[in-house]
Design a protein around this motif. Structure first.
Motif, PDB file in Angstrom:
ATOM      1  N   UNK A   1     -11.110  34.538  30.828  1.00 52.34           N
ATOM      2  CA  UNK A   1      -9.970  35.443  30.868  1.00 52.34           C
ATOM      3  C   UNK A   1     -10.284  36.762  31.542  1.00 52.34           C
ATOM      4  N   UNK A   2     -11.056  36.721  32.627  1.00 45.00           N
ATOM      5  CA  UNK A   2     -11.448  37.946  33.303  1.00 45.00           C
ATOM      6  C   UNK A   2     -10.292  38.500  34.138  1.00 45.00           C
ATOM      7  N   UNK A   3     -10.046  39.797  33.983  1.00 48.27           N
ATOM      8  CA  UNK A   3      -9.057  40.462  34.821  1.00 48.27           C
ATOM      9  C   UNK A   3      -9.765  41.307  35.873  1.00 48.27           C
ATOM     10  N   UNK A   4      -8.999  42.152  36.565  1.00 46.77           N
ATOM     11  CA  UNK A   4      -9.587  42.952  37.641  1.00 46.77           C
ATOM     12  C   UNK A   4     -10.660  43.911  37.119  1.00 46.77           C
ATOM     13  N   UNK A   5     -10.434  44.490  35.945  1.00 44.18           N
ATOM     14  CA  UNK A   5     -11.428  45.402  35.374  1.00 44.18           C
ATOM     15  C   UNK A   5     -12.700  44.647  35.010  1.00 44.18           C
ATOM     16  N   UNK A   6     -12.558  43.447  34.468  1.00 43.81           N
ATOM     17  CA  UNK A   6     -13.728  42.630  34.143  1.00 43.81           C
ATOM     18  C   UNK A   6     -14.503  42.271  35.415  1.00 43.81           C
ATOM     19  N   UNK A   7     -13.781  42.006  36.496  1.00 44.11           N
ATOM     20  CA  UNK A   7     -14.450  41.702  37.760  1.00 44.11           C
ATOM     21  C   UNK A   7     -15.217  42.916  38.279  1.00 44.11           C
ATOM     22  N   UNK A   8     -14.614  44.106  38.085  1.00 45.95           N
ATOM     23  CA  UNK A   8     -15.311  45.335  38.462  1.00 45.95           C
ATOM     24  C   UNK A   8     -16.563  45.518  37.615  1.00 45.95           C
ATOM     25  N   UNK A   9     -16.453  45.233  36.327  1.00 47.88           N
ATOM     26  CA  UNK A   9     -17.608  45.340  35.438  1.00 47.88           C
ATOM     27  C   UNK A   9     -18.696  44.343  35.835  1.00 47.88           C
ATOM     28  N   UNK A  10     -18.283  43.140  36.256  1.00 50.82           N
ATOM     29  CA  UNK A  10     -19.250  42.139  36.689  1.00 50.82           C
ATOM     30  C   UNK A  10     -19.998  42.608  37.937  1.00 50.82           C
ATOM     31  N   UNK A  11     -19.274  43.218  38.875  1.00 47.47           N
ATOM     32  CA  UNK A  11     -19.924  43.761  40.072  1.00 47.47           C
ATOM     33  C   UNK A  11     -20.886  44.890  39.695  1.00 47.47           C
ATOM     34  N   UNK A  12     -20.478  45.703  38.725  1.00 51.75           N
ATOM     35  CA  UNK A  12     -21.335  46.792  38.255  1.00 51.75           C
ATOM     36  C   UNK A  12     -22.609  46.228  37.636  1.00 51.75           C
ATOM     37  N   UNK A  13     -22.494  45.166  36.844  1.00 52.56           N
ATOM     38  CA  UNK A  13     -23.668  44.554  36.219  1.00 52.56           C
ATOM     39  C   UNK A  13     -24.622  43.975  37.268  1.00 52.56           C
ATOM     40  N   UNK A  14     -24.052  43.382  38.311  1.00 51.11           N
ATOM     41  CA  UNK A  14     -24.894  42.858  39.379  1.00 51.11           C
ATOM     42  C   UNK A  14     -25.679  43.982  40.055  1.00 51.11           C
ATOM     43  N   UNK A  15     -25.019  45.116  40.259  1.00 56.78           N
ATOM     44  CA  UNK A  15     -25.701  46.264  40.851  1.00 56.78           C
ATOM     45  C   UNK A  15     -26.818  46.756  39.935  1.00 56.78           C
ATOM     46  N   UNK A  16     -26.558  46.803  38.616  1.00 60.82           N
ATOM     47  CA  UNK A  16     -27.566  47.244  37.663  1.00 60.82           C
ATOM     48  C   UNK A  16     -28.776  46.319  37.692  1.00 60.82           C
ATOM     49  N   UNK A  17     -28.533  45.018  37.740  1.00 58.90           N
ATOM     50  CA  UNK A  17     -29.636  44.059  37.779  1.00 58.90           C
ATOM     51  C   UNK A  17     -30.477  44.245  39.043  1.00 58.90           C
ATOM     52  N   UNK A  18     -29.808  44.485  40.173  1.00 59.26           N
ATOM     53  CA  UNK A  18     -30.545  44.706  41.420  1.00 59.26           C
ATOM     54  C   UNK A  18     -31.369  45.990  41.353  1.00 59.26           C
ATOM     55  N   UNK A  19     -30.792  47.036  40.764  1.00 63.32           N
ATOM     56  CA  UNK A  19     -31.524  48.298  40.622  1.00 63.32           C
ATOM     57  C   UNK A  19     -32.744  48.131  39.718  1.00 63.32           C
ATOM     58  N   UNK A  20     -32.575  47.378  38.615  1.00 66.62           N
ATOM     59  CA  UNK A  20     -33.695  47.168  37.702  1.00 66.62           C
ATOM     60  C   UNK A  20     -34.806  46.353  38.362  1.00 66.62           C
ATOM     61  N   UNK A  21     -34.426  45.333  39.123  1.00 64.44           N
ATOM     62  CA  UNK A  21     -35.437  44.541  39.821  1.00 64.44           C
ATOM     63  C   UNK A  21     -36.175  45.404  40.846  1.00 64.44           C
ATOM     64  N   UNK A  22     -35.422  46.233  41.562  1.00 59.96           N
ATOM     65  CA  UNK A  22     -36.036  47.110  42.554  1.00 59.96           C
ATOM     66  C   UNK A  22     -36.956  48.129  41.884  1.00 59.96           C
ATOM     67  N   UNK A  23     -36.500  48.673  40.746  1.00 64.27           N
ATOM     68  CA  UNK A  23     -37.313  49.646  40.020  1.00 64.27           C
ATOM     69  C   UNK A  23     -38.590  49.005  39.495  1.00 64.27           C
ATOM     70  N   UNK A  24     -38.498  47.778  39.014  1.00 64.63           N
ATOM     71  CA  UNK A  24     -39.663  47.075  38.501  1.00 64.63           C
ATOM     72  C   UNK A  24     -40.674  46.822  39.615  1.00 64.63           C
TER      73      UNK A  24
END
Length: 306
Positions: free
Chosen positions: A72-95
């Motif tokens: 039941x993802x809406x547009x805000x959930x999709x934005x949150x999903x994109x944000x989470x993907x960015x966070x994961x990439x930042x954490x991998x880069x930081x590691x």
């Protein structure tokens, strides 16, 4: 027959109108209720997203991911999903960055340690050659070799110290210290070197007044040693060194009459020693202010402004 209005027909029309009005009212109420729930949930999602995007106050500049809904993802959930993907990439880069930094520091530490053995051997051979009869050119070359070995050894020490400092492994034991007495002892230990270099020494170190800083004595000794060494290396032609204590402003001053910091010197290196000195001062909540021109350089050391 008498013409008139049928009472039953009028009542039926009124009932129909009332039913329609009631239905419309019900639809409006349902619409408002559904809209209220929708906008409430949307607002909650946006608030949660805003909080997640806020930089944490614990020193970690990477926010936490937002909990994701399974369906039941809406547009805000999709934005949150994109944000989470960015966070994961930042954490991998930081590691990866932390791993590379740790590897670099370990490599520098190992390299500094491994180079000491051949340098010690070279110094031993140079010392042996000094006891042999040599020509004037040979003696000059041997002196240059000895100076080069000393310079490389100092660079390795600075590199190792900087690596330990930035990794938090350099011992740090601050304690309240009488700065006038501390500076007087430091100047006394360097006095023979200043005299041998032909420097005119002007030391203004009050006897009846002082102030206290919370410092690590070994760190401050290294900071002053770096500044004194810079005068001997780069400003010896000025034939002057001034050392002053400003009791009123609680600061120290070191001055020379050299060519200035912007002038290239034959002994000028990468500036690692000065970088270490600034780092140590900052950790002790002190700072150095440099003023330099063609007539000389003045360094003021005082408390760091908050």
């Amino acid at each position: 027959m008498v013409a008139g209005v049928n009472p039953s027909s009028d009542q039926s029309g009124i009932d129909t109108a009332s039913s329609i009005s009631g239905l419309i009212g019900l639809i409006i109420i349902v619409f408002i209720s559904v809209s209220g729930v929708f906008f409430y949930r949307l607002r909650q999602q946006l608030i949660r997203l805003k909080k997640a995007m806020t930089v944490p106050g614990d020193g970690s500049w990477i926010p936490e991911p937002i909990p994701e809904r399974a369906s039941g993802m809406n547009e805000v959930d999709q934005l949150a999903d994109s944000f989470n993907q960015m966070i994961r990439q930042l954490r991998d880069s930081r590691l990866r960055e932390q791993e590379e930094e740790a590897l670099r520091k370990q490599l520098i530490a190992n390299l500094s340690h491994d180079l000491r053995t051949p340098l010690t051997a070279l110094r031993g051979h140079a010392s042996r050659l000094q006891r042999e009869p040599l020509s004037q050119e040979g003696e000059a070359s041997l002196t240059a070799v000895d100076h080069t070995i000393t310079h490389i050894s100092e660079l390795m020490d600075d590199l190792l110290s900087y690596t330990l400092l930035t990794s938090g492994k350099y011992p740090y034991d601050p304690e309240p210290t009488d700065m006038v007495r501390f500076l007087r002892i430091s100047v006394a230990s360097w006095y023979p070197a200043f005299e041998n270099a032909g420097l005119q020494i002007e030391a203004d170190l009050p006897l009846g007044a002082t102030f206290s800083w919370e410092i690590d004595s070994q760190w401050m000794t290294r900071v002053l040693g770096n500044l004194f060494q810079n005068v001997l290396r780069h400003a010896v032609d000025g034939r002057f060194i001034g050392i002053t204590v400003d009791i009123g402003h609680e600061r120290l001053m070191i001055q020379d009459h050299g060519p200035g910091m912007d002038t290239l010197s034959a002994n000028r290196g990468a500036g690692m020693g000065l970088t270490i000195a600034k780092y140590m001062l900052n950790e002790m909540r002190l700072q150095a202010h440099f003023s330099s021109d063609a007539d000389g350089t003045t360094v003021w050391i005082g408390k760091k402004l908050d």
